[in-house]
Design an enzyme around this catalytic site. Structure first.
Site, PDB file in Angstrom:
ATOM      1  CG  ASP A 130      -2.085  -0.980   1.023  1.00 46.74           C
ATOM      2  OD1 ASP A 130      -2.643  -1.026  -0.087  1.00 46.74           O
ATOM      3  OD2 ASP A 130      -2.404  -1.704   1.975  1.00 46.74           O
ATOM      4  CG  ASP A 188      -7.865  -3.352  -3.024  1.00 46.33           C
ATOM      5  OD1 ASP A 188      -8.311  -4.270  -3.732  1.00 46.33           O
ATOM      6  OD2 ASP A 188      -8.304  -3.098  -1.898  1.00 46.33           O
TER       7      ASP A 188
HETATM    8  N1  GLY Z   1      -8.249  -2.898   0.816  1.00 50.32           N
HETATM    9  C1  GLY Z   1      -8.470  -1.544   0.584  1.00 50.32           C
HETATM   10  C2  GLY Z   1      -9.896  -1.211   0.556  1.00 50.32           C
HETATM   11  O1  GLY Z   1     -10.576  -1.498   1.529  1.00 50.32           O
HETATM   12  O2  GLY Z   1     -10.359  -0.704  -0.420  1.00 50.32           O
END
Ligand code: GLY
Length: 410
Positions: A130, A188
């Protein structure tokens, strides 16, 4: 019996009606050709920036030192926070910077800087995928506004840390750490590629670019269904790179279309086109947009249910975060396509922004723990962050409003 004369008159009448219809369509198209932000919506954007800045000052007051906002629990009047290693830590300083840009209020800028001193150490964090969210939404914006070699170095170190998670056999950056027999990639992850493109642009080192392109290509091949909806999670075999599972974590079901996952994929392929100018990514972004915008379960206000296949539609919860991400990406996509198509994306974004700006979604001043938007869904299956404010909903809402305000066709 119809006489020849009556027949001719009828034909003339029909062609007159058709002509009027055509000329009114032409007028609509002429209006669309301009595709400019509307004055009333620009005013709406401006008052949103002012309101949001006031809200974020409320939040600033409430935040414990060195903690980042996650969400707010209204029933307990409790702000839930995290340390800098949580995936959302870049959104709060990033939103402060967008709001500083719009209001020139130095207190917002100072607030962002304070948080980024706490966040800075994450540049060396190799345990998360992330880093794009965490470092590019924060330091990326800071470096854009007030460039400094020190910020570049932080971003570059972050890109290097993210790149350590790339596996050439799988052709992807690893998302979640898991057992050695699994290699988990979530949709994501497309959002983290922006940081890698920045790194190649800045240093000339193409390895970051190549990782981003390879990750996007592998994801395009394996994450999407024929209708261009996306799975949330693909589990690859780390030894062979073969797909061994397609499933969900945050969606309703393995075969459902989790709304935020669609939003991340859509934004991700739109940015892929921006960075590479390769039309395969433009086509992918358009297909994903069309899947969402033409979906029978997309409500008229275009704020999606938390999952396009949630079982309790029309009573299912909406997800304001997905809507904000989609609005921001729709505005960008609309600058890359021909006018008629652009106008449908542009007006869908306008619809979303208008509804997010109304009382149902936008918090009243001083409420909502200082968050801007209400009604996000974080992790429904886990029973966490359900129908609450979310820091990324605010970030992409403000980004979308800024994109609207600065809108220009390329
Ligand atoms: N995993 C990132 C989100 O909840 O979008």
């Amino acid at each position: 019996m119809i006489s020849k004369n009556m027949y001719v008159k009828a034909l003339l009448f029909i062609s007159f009606i058709a002509g009027s219809a055509c000329s009114s369509t032409d007028k609509v198209q002429q209006q669309q050709v301009r595709l400019e932000p509307k004055q009333d919506l620009l005013a709406m954007a401006d008052s949103n920036f002012q309101d949001a800045a006031a809200q974020y000052k409320v939040m600033m007051e409430r935040l414990p030192q060195d903690q980042f906002p996650k969400t707010y629990h209204e029933e307990r009047d409790k702000l839930e926070t995290s340390g800098s290693d949580w995936w959302c830590s870049g959104f709060y300083p990033g939103t402060l910077l967008y709001l500083y840009e719009e209001t020139k209020d130095e207190a917002l800028y100072e607030g962002a800087l304070r948080m980024m001193q706490v966040l800075e150490k994450e540049q060396f964090n190799t345990s998360t995928h992330d880093l794009g969210f965490m470092m590019y939404c924060s330091f990326g914006n800071l470096n854009r506004l007030r460039p400094k070699p020190a910020y570049e170095q932080i971003l570059l170190n972050s890109a290097k840390s993210l790149s350590t998670r790339f596996d050439p056999k799988v052709g992807c950056i690893r998302s979640w750490n898991s057992s050695p027999n699994d290699f988990i990639v979530i949709i994501d992850n497309m959002m983290n590629l922006e940081l890698l493109f920045w790194a190649t642009r800045t240093t000339g080192d193409s390895s970051f670019y190549n990782i981003a392109v390879t990750h996007a290509n592998t994801t395009m091949e394996n994450h999407f269904r024929p209708d261009f909806s996306t799975y949330h999670v693909i589990n690859y075999n780390p030894a062979t790179g073969a797909v061994q599972e397609k499933k969900t974590a945050q969606g309703y079901a393995d075969e459902s279309a989790w709304a935020r996952g669609q939003a991340w994929g859509f934004y991700g392929y739109t940015l892929m086109f921006r960075e590479t100018k390769d039309s395969i990514y433009l086509d992918q972004a358009r297909e994903i947009a069309d899947f969402m915008l033409n979906h029978p379960n997309l409500p008229e206000d275009k704020i999606p249910y938390w999952d396009f296949n949630a079982p309790d539609i029309p009573d299912a919860l909406r997800d304001a975060s997905a809507a904000a991400i989609i609005a921001s990406a729709l505005l960008e996509l609309s600058t890359y396509v021909e006018t008629e198509e652009a106008s449908s994306y542009f007006s869908a974004a306008e619809t979303i922004l208008q509804h997010l700006s109304a009382d149902t979604y936008k918090a009243a001043p001083g409420t909502n723990g200082g968050f801007i938007l209400k009604h996000g869904v974080g992790h429904h299956p886990a029973g966490t962050e359900i129908d609450v404010p979310l820091t990324y909903a605010d970030y992409y809402f403000i980004e979308a409003l800024q994109r609207y305000k600065n809108y220009k066709r390329k």
